[in-house]
Design a protein around this motif. Structure first.
Motif, PDB file in Angstrom:
ATOM      1  N   GLY A  33       0.794  -1.222   0.000  1.00  0.00           N
ATOM      2  CA  GLY A  33       0.000   0.000   0.000  1.00  0.00           C
ATOM      3  C   GLY A  33       0.822   1.265   0.000  1.00  0.00           C
ATOM      4  O   GLY A  33       0.392   2.304   0.500  1.00  0.00           O
ATOM      5  N   HIS A  35       2.266   4.705  -0.733  1.00  0.00           N
ATOM      6  CA  HIS A  35       1.611   5.861  -1.331  1.00  0.00           C
ATOM      7  C   HIS A  35       2.594   6.965  -1.696  1.00  0.00           C
ATOM      8  O   HIS A  35       2.274   7.847  -2.466  1.00  0.00           O
ATOM      9  CB  HIS A  35       0.542   6.410  -0.391  1.00  0.00           C
ATOM     10  N   SER A  82       4.553  10.497   5.330  1.00  0.00           N
ATOM     11  CA  SER A  82       4.037   9.564   6.322  1.00  0.00           C
ATOM     12  C   SER A  82       3.104  10.255   7.303  1.00  0.00           C
ATOM     13  O   SER A  82       2.137   9.659   7.777  1.00  0.00           O
ATOM     14  CB  SER A  82       5.208   8.909   7.057  1.00  0.00           C
ATOM     15  N   ARG A  85      -0.736  10.247   6.973  1.00  0.00           N
ATOM     16  CA  ARG A  85      -1.287   8.893   7.072  1.00  0.00           C
ATOM     17  C   ARG A  85      -1.176   8.148   5.749  1.00  0.00           C
ATOM     18  O   ARG A  85      -2.141   7.620   5.214  1.00  0.00           O
ATOM     19  CB  ARG A  85      -2.748   8.930   7.565  1.00  0.00           C
ATOM     20  N   ASN A  86       0.000   8.162   5.195  1.00  0.00           N
ATOM     21  CA  ASN A  86       0.243   7.376   3.993  1.00  0.00           C
ATOM     22  C   ASN A  86       1.526   6.585   4.182  1.00  0.00           C
ATOM     23  O   ASN A  86       2.452   7.046   4.838  1.00  0.00           O
ATOM     24  CB  ASN A  86       0.405   8.300   2.782  1.00  0.00           C
ATOM     25  N   LYS A  87       1.548   5.405   3.589  1.00  0.00           N
ATOM     26  CA  LYS A  87       2.763   4.603   3.691  1.00  0.00           C
ATOM     27  C   LYS A  87       3.789   5.159   2.708  1.00  0.00           C
ATOM     28  O   LYS A  87       3.478   5.389   1.550  1.00  0.00           O
ATOM     29  CB  LYS A  87       2.462   3.145   3.369  1.00  0.00           C
ATOM     30  N   ASN A 170       4.654  -3.546   7.658  1.00  0.00           N
ATOM     31  CA  ASN A 170       3.766  -3.895   8.766  1.00  0.00           C
ATOM     32  C   ASN A 170       4.361  -3.486  10.108  1.00  0.00           C
ATOM     33  O   ASN A 170       3.681  -2.919  10.958  1.00  0.00           O
ATOM     34  CB  ASN A 170       3.477  -5.405   8.755  1.00  0.00           C
ATOM     35  N   GLU A 173       4.230   0.292  10.581  1.00  0.00           N
ATOM     36  CA  GLU A 173       2.895   0.803  10.867  1.00  0.00           C
ATOM     37  C   GLU A 173       2.439   0.387  12.269  1.00  0.00           C
ATOM     38  O   GLU A 173       1.890   1.187  13.013  1.00  0.00           O
ATOM     39  CB  GLU A 173       1.896   0.262   9.836  1.00  0.00           C
ATOM     40  N   ASN A 206      -2.250  -1.285   9.294  1.00  0.00           N
ATOM     41  CA  ASN A 206      -2.280   0.168   9.187  1.00  0.00           C
ATOM     42  C   ASN A 206      -2.174   0.766  10.573  1.00  0.00           C
ATOM     43  O   ASN A 206      -2.739   0.233  11.534  1.00  0.00           O
ATOM     44  CB  ASN A 206      -3.562   0.635   8.506  1.00  0.00           C
ATOM     45  N   ARG A 207      -1.499   1.880  10.664  1.00  0.00           N
ATOM     46  CA  ARG A 207      -1.214   2.481  11.972  1.00  0.00           C
ATOM     47  C   ARG A 207      -2.496   2.874  12.710  1.00  0.00           C
ATOM     48  O   ARG A 207      -3.546   3.082  12.092  1.00  0.00           O
ATOM     49  CB  ARG A 207      -0.321   3.705  11.785  1.00  0.00           C
ATOM     50  N   SER A 209      -5.009   5.230  15.069  1.00  0.00           N
ATOM     51  CA  SER A 209      -5.395   6.641  15.059  1.00  0.00           C
ATOM     52  C   SER A 209      -6.188   6.901  16.336  1.00  0.00           C
ATOM     53  O   SER A 209      -6.598   5.956  17.011  1.00  0.00           O
ATOM     54  CB  SER A 209      -6.254   6.928  13.837  1.00  0.00           C
ATOM     55  N   TRP A 217      -1.521  -7.038  15.172  1.00  0.00           N
ATOM     56  CA  TRP A 217      -0.528  -7.482  14.192  1.00  0.00           C
ATOM     57  C   TRP A 217      -0.175  -8.915  14.531  1.00  0.00           C
ATOM     58  O   TRP A 217       0.198  -9.215  15.659  1.00  0.00           O
ATOM     59  CB  TRP A 217       0.698  -6.571  14.248  1.00  0.00           C
TER      60      TRP A 217
END
Lengths: 387, 301
Positions: A33, A35, A82, A85-87, A170, A173, A206-207, A209, A217
């Motif tokens: 994913g 970005h 980052s 909120r993007n990888k 992974n 995140e 995904n991290r 929030s 995980w």
């Protein structure tokens, strides 16, 4: 961007592939994913950037590709991306990795999830740009100033270049940390068959929030006391990030208590979840008298040497690290203490430090500095005790 | 301007670049380097950051030039040269300290240190050979890549305008700034000589247009033609600025008038890097060229 070429390609090229380690890293990043890719050309990592230049802007849910003006800009652009909120990731090699160090320190302290792939070549300075080495093992741990630890994974074949890059995303995140993938020049150009699985067959993390503080995980819930839910820019909450000492809300606090708490938590969050990181490969070590410790492409040669020694009736084995930092000290003590140990690496002596330190015994060493993996015959002779 | 015959004689005597050179066939930077060292009469110390030259300077043992060379890290050629130049200044030596860098090392990663050295007016002659991309690592885009050019990181053509470092350094009031072209060796020779002799003690900047056969995807035999066309189509005007006074060089003077310029199509069609690129992008590139001319005209006496 000219519009005529924007044909949407699939993000995941599921199925068997025959290609290089750098190709696998790029495709794994897309799979995970990715970005934002921000990079600067440097041999032998450039083909990761070139692959993503031709893919990332054109796939479904396209990402941002940017060639920055240097490595300092690359790593800090990754940090910026980052925080939306993007990888995001970058790939580099020796000299570029050195330039990135300040940014890496900033990323650890601001707890920014990102991935840095370092395709190792001979150093120091320009060194051997087109030949492999393993001289950045210590730099991965101690390169930036200040105390910190960055999870560091080391693949040794093209399939692992793919798998461990996904693991790296992974881990970054889940634990809000930069993660390194250390490959080398051989893996970067070596072509092998590997498999890109179907999207649904691999877990992607995904991290957390503020709205969704509890993430899992590998079936384990990540403690939101150790890994704080991340406020990102462009969201409703007010996000604040600083390289100064800060409290849990991210605001500047230079007091002794806060600094100590923060430093301890940053270390603790990595050590607490290290059992989720890639496990070492233990090859024929149960009955072995002599065990070779190696990682990366060096371990391919070492495995060959172990097999030839076995054919001669010598009980040899291979302990191959896949996670270098944090160093799997408990496992290495349990599996190897008391055996004859030979550390093999393409460095005059970096991997040998933690091995010696934790095993607390004499360790033999092959520090190969000839711009290639040490030949199996050299390792086999060492196992046989010939030289 | 130096006579062609004289130039040939000087270069034959000086042998600035000897055998054992790893340049690609048709490489223009290598010729430019030869002309430059000849103009300096080999009385120079050359600092080279990571770039094509650091690879092609010599195969195997030794290197093919008669000047001392320091190969430095990518971002750091001007400071290394500053260190050398400061010491030479104290000793009153007439040796020139040269930075010989590519466009990536100048416009991207080395830009901060270049600007710093210019501000301090270090006694350095900074020469940037502009092959418009990272050709050493296999043609990635750089800050100096023109709009529209395809590279491995701008697959459909670069969408942003190239950075004009010469103009930036004029804004820093560098006493001598010039553009040159490897296809015009006499003009190049003159500019290097002038910068070396008349402006010694100051920071000087010369930018040399150096077409790259593999990177620009040009047949080697057409390489000088492409260099000449860059001038004749008005795409790469040659000028020099002495203490802020800009003048067009002799070979470019007639192209001030737009009607004298050749059809840019002649220039584009010889280069694979522009083939298949969106027409709008090419159009924008030509507008960039006009923009540069407009700027030049404003400053010309």
């Amino acid at each position: 961007m000219s519009e005529n070429k924007l044909v949407e390609e699939p993000r995941v090229l599921a199925g068997p592939q025959f290609n290089s380690g750098n190709f696998a890293v790029a495709e794994a990043a897309l799979f995970a994913g990715l970005h934002g890719y921000f990079g600067y050309p440097i041999t032998p990592s450039t083909t990761i950037m070139e692959r993503l230049a031709s893919r990332l802007p054109y796939v479904e849910k396209p990402g941002a590709f940017l060639q920055a003006e240097d490595e300092i800009a690359s790593i800090t652009a990754v940090i910026g991306c980052s925080w939306t909120r993007n990888k995001a990731m970058t790939a580099t090699s020796g000299p570029g990795f050195s330039l990135m160090q300040e940014g890496i320190g900033l990323a650890t302290f601001t707890e920014t999830p990102l991935v840095v792939v370092n395709v190792m070549r001979g150093g120091p300075s320009t060194g051997l740009p087109t030949f492999p080495a393993q001289q950045e093992l210590m730099q991965a741990h101690f390169g930036s100033h200040g105390d910190y630890m960055v999870p560091t994974f080391a693949p040794n074949n093209v399939q692992e270049c793919f798998d461990l890059t996904i693991e790296a995303f992974n881990a970054s995140e889940a634990l809000r940390t930069p993660v390194f993938v250390l490959t080398d020049q051989i893996l970067s150009t070596l072509k092998e068959r590997f498999l890109i699985p179907k999207k649904e067959n691999i877990e992607l993390v995904n991290r957390s929030s503020p709205d969704n503080p509890h993430i899992t995980w590998k079936g384990e819930t990540i403690s939101s006391n150790l890994v704080l839910p991340m406020n990102c820019f462009g969201e409703e909450s007010k996000a604040f990030a600083t390289g100064l000492s800060h409290d849990d809300t991210g605001h500047v606090d230079l007091s002794a208590d806060t600094y100590e708490l923060l430093m301890n938590r940053l270390k603790e969050k990595i050590l607490t979840y290290q059992h989720l990181f890639p496990k070492p490969e233990k090859y024929l070590i149960d009955d072995a008298d002599t065990v070779v410790v190696a990682y990366g492409s060096t371990a391919r040669s070492a495995k060959y040497a172990v097999n030839s020694a076995r054919k001669k009736g010598i009980k040899a084995g291979l302990y191959r690290l896949r996670t270098i930092w944090p160093f799997p000290k408990d496992d290495i003590i349990q599996s190897l203490r008391g055996k004859r140990i030979i550390v093999v690496e393409m460095s005059s002596g970096q991997l040998i430090w933690p091995v010696e330190r934790y095993l607390k015994q004499d360790v033999e060493h092959i520090g190969y500095l000839r711009g290639s993996v040490p030949p199996p015959s050299l390792i086999r002779k060492k196992i046989e005790g010939v030289n | 301007m130096v006579k062609t015959k004289e130039l040939v004689q000087i270069e034959t005597e000086i042998h600035a670049i000897e055998k054992g050179n790893l340049a690609c066939p048709g490489c223009q930077l290598n010729l430019a380097f030869k002309h430059s060292l000849a103009a300096l009469n080999n009385n120079a110390i050359v600092v080279i950051p990571a770039c094509c030259t650091s690879v092609i300077q010599g195969a195997g043992k030794g290197y093919g030039m008669h000047v001392p060379i320091f190969n430095t890290a990518f971002a750091s050629a001007p400071p290394v040269a500053s260190g050398i130049a400061r010491k030479l200044k104290l000793e009153n030596k007439d040796t020139q300290v040269i930075v010989w860098a590519g466009d990536g090392g100048t416009s991207d990663i080395g830009f901060a240190s270049l600007s710093g050295a210019a501000e301090r007016n270090e006694d350095i002659l900074y020469i940037m050979y502009n092959n418009q991309g990272y050709q050493n690592t296999g043609n990635q885009k750089s800050g100096a890549t023109p709009r529209g050019a395809k590279t491995t990181t701008t697959m459909t053509g670069k969408t942003s305008k190239s950075k004009n470092i010469a103009r930036i350094l004029l804004a820093q009031d560098v006493p001598y700034v010039a553009t040159a072209n490897a296809a015009y060796p006499q003009d190049l020779f003159d500019k290097i000589s002038k910068a070396a002799k008349e402006f010694k003690g100051n920071f000087r900047y010369i930018e040399i247009y150096s077409p790259c056969p593999p990177g620009w995807n040009i047949d080697s035999r057409n390489i000088v033609k492409v260099g000449k066309l860059a001038n004749e189509t008005g795409i790469w005007p040659l000028w020099e600025s002495i203490n802020g006074e800009v003048t067009l060089s002799k070979v470019s003077r007639r192209y001030l008038e737009k009607t004298n310029r050749k059809d840019p199509f002649e220039f584009f069609k010889l280069q694979g890097r522009f083939s298949g690129v969106d027409n709008d992008l090419i159009q924008q590139f030509m507008e960039d060229v006009e923009f540069e001319w407009k700027w030049l005209k404003k400053y010309l006496k």
